[in-house]
Scaffold this motif. Sequence first.
Motif, PDB file in Angstrom:
ATOM      1  N   ALA A   1       0.917  -1.222   0.135  1.00  0.00           N
ATOM      2  CA  ALA A   1      -0.040  -0.037   0.089  1.00  0.00           C
ATOM      3  C   ALA A   1       1.080   1.253  -0.063  1.00  0.00           C
ATOM      4  O   ALA A   1       0.613   2.280  -0.732  1.00  0.00           O
ATOM      5  N   LEU A   2       1.834   1.190   0.790  1.00  0.00           N
ATOM      6  CA  LEU A   2       2.930   2.324   0.900  1.00  0.00           C
ATOM      7  C   LEU A   2       3.492   2.609  -0.387  1.00  0.00           C
ATOM      8  O   LEU A   2       3.639   3.647  -0.674  1.00  0.00           O
ATOM      9  N   TRP A   3       4.012   1.801  -0.796  1.00  0.00           N
ATOM     10  CA  TRP A   3       4.782   1.500  -2.129  1.00  0.00           C
ATOM     11  C   TRP A   3       4.017   2.266  -3.439  1.00  0.00           C
ATOM     12  O   TRP A   3       4.320   3.235  -4.071  1.00  0.00           O
ATOM     13  N   PHE A   4       2.816   1.528  -3.634  1.00  0.00           N
ATOM     14  CA  PHE A   4       2.103   2.047  -4.802  1.00  0.00           C
ATOM     15  C   PHE A   4       1.468   3.233  -4.672  1.00  0.00           C
ATOM     16  O   PHE A   4       1.171   3.805  -5.500  1.00  0.00           O
ATOM     17  N   GLY A   5       1.161   3.275  -3.195  1.00  0.00           N
ATOM     18  CA  GLY A   5       0.102   4.552  -3.049  1.00  0.00           C
ATOM     19  C   GLY A   5       1.156   5.993  -2.741  1.00  0.00           C
ATOM     20  O   GLY A   5       0.835   7.057  -3.243  1.00  0.00           O
ATOM     21  N   ILE A   6       2.468   6.005  -2.175  1.00  0.00           N
ATOM     22  CA  ILE A   6       3.104   7.190  -1.981  1.00  0.00           C
ATOM     23  C   ILE A   6       4.515   6.746  -2.435  1.00  0.00           C
ATOM     24  O   ILE A   6       5.112   7.607  -3.256  1.00  0.00           O
TER      25      ILE A   6
ATOM     26  N   ARG B   1       6.417   4.882  -4.476  1.00  0.00           N
ATOM     27  CA  ARG B   1       6.942   4.701  -5.676  1.00  0.00           C
ATOM     28  C   ARG B   1       7.141   6.081  -6.423  1.00  0.00           C
ATOM     29  O   ARG B   1       8.204   6.229  -7.192  1.00  0.00           O
ATOM     30  N   ARG B   2       6.414   6.997  -6.154  1.00  0.00           N
ATOM     31  CA  ARG B   2       6.645   8.397  -6.569  1.00  0.00           C
ATOM     32  C   ARG B   2       7.630   9.308  -5.809  1.00  0.00           C
ATOM     33  O   ARG B   2       8.359  10.133  -6.546  1.00  0.00           O
TER      34      ARG B   2
END
Length: 530
Positions: A493-498, A500-501
């Motif tokens: 959730a953290l990687w793809f939500g916040i 990664r960008r």
Amino acid sequence: MSTATDEDVKVLHSMGYAQELARRMGGFSNFAISFSIICILAGGITSFPLALGTGLGFEAFVGWLVGGLFALVVAACLGQIGSAYPTAGGLYHWSSTLGGRGWGWATAWINLLGLIFVVASVNVGVWLLFRDLVMGGVFHVDVTSLTVQSLDPLPAGMSVDQANAINSHAIWAQIVAVSLITVSQALINHFGIKLTTMLTDFSGYMIFVIAIVLTGTFLIWGATWDVSRLFTFVNTTGDLGGGYVPAARPAIIAFLVGLLYPLYTITGFDASAHTAEETQNARVAVPRGMLHSVFWSLVFGLAMAASFVMASPDLAATAKDGGSAWFNLFNNLPAPVVLKDVLAIGIVAANFVCALAGLTSTSRMIYAFARDGGLPGSSLWKSVSPTWRTPVAAIWLGAVLSVAATLYSPAFAALAAGCALFLYVSYAMPIAAGLFAEGKTWTEFGPFRLGFWSKPLACISLLGVLVLMYAGIQPPFDILINYAIGAIVLMLALWFGIERRRFKGPPVGADIAKRASEIASAEKAVGQSV
């Protein structure tokens, strides 16, 4: 600065980082911090009932040999990567460099979780050892009110209400004791690597001496010299092993679960990598520190485990003692009282330094990850005290998190299994990245090389960790499934939500050159070293 230190700083600058931490550790100190975390007097004692509760003497002896050799393979694979990239928070940096920033980000969180479990589990062990060996054994204090009582069956003459009241008191006593122990370790870490290094160096020698004397004590005053015990496998899962593994399991599963005995003990050797930026001639010292710490732990731990097995008057009966197996064995040895008292105090001291070194490693992981923006509030966690040249905020964060882990799962066995599981998974991640990157994107190596054996040993490491993962979620450690699922869901959730960008990872290419002025400013800020 010496020529070697100049070269260390040059290598660090080439990776885009400033020399903020004090580079005061020599080769022995780098070895000693890993050897102190492994500490065969910690897991080699507190997890011994797990060996008896799965496969008796065979599990303790042959299982230790198998697990130790596997750990040596893993250490060799990590050593090759550490020789190429000698940075604090090594595993995270290696995974990022070889496998991409997302792979590195995940490695950082898994390694951090494993390190927190190291400090948590060992400090619970420090309390249990202090309670049973020192308070109960040396000073003969009645520790019943500090010991969790079984509810099935109830101790003789005790009601359920009485047992519940004692258990509540025992758990709170453990929470307070572990908190005080952890705070003292954080304070020692706070005041400079020199003080920590002095203690871990001393601990390195102390572990050797106590392990030799302890082994001799068991052999001289207790040994049956029944060597066949070391090679006879008996499946003791279920009631035969005192319920340490409550449900009876097939023999192969029992053996695999029992491997958590050596692999919980022989772990944490990544401390040599986490302190790379504080070590002189790090490209040579880091792999050597990891390999030597694992090898000597394997050798001395094997002799120690054999002595425990052969010193039991009735091994099957000892196994039925469950978590009290080793303590009962030690307390009933007809050795001189003074010798046993000195050994008891030495064992507790070695365990204390084990967790102290674990907190050092944890704080360097937090510091390294934070300076690349990997943690919320990174500007705080990456800060280095100009007075003590230590990542003070990261030290105290590691201390708080390790105590918190014991609140969710106060049971030593679950914490120990979590430590082995999460750390070895984090070890496998840079090894897997290196396996696919070697000869392609990974073309620059350090002085320590595995050559032809690099990829075969990497494959063995990865397969072994998969087996460990399977063993690590078997009952009674299935509570770790909650940790694992929660960690995976949260990370995704953290990687793809916040992240990664947002998260850029370690500096690469042109970003390294751009950091030149930042590096100069950071080094100037801590220039007044102590």
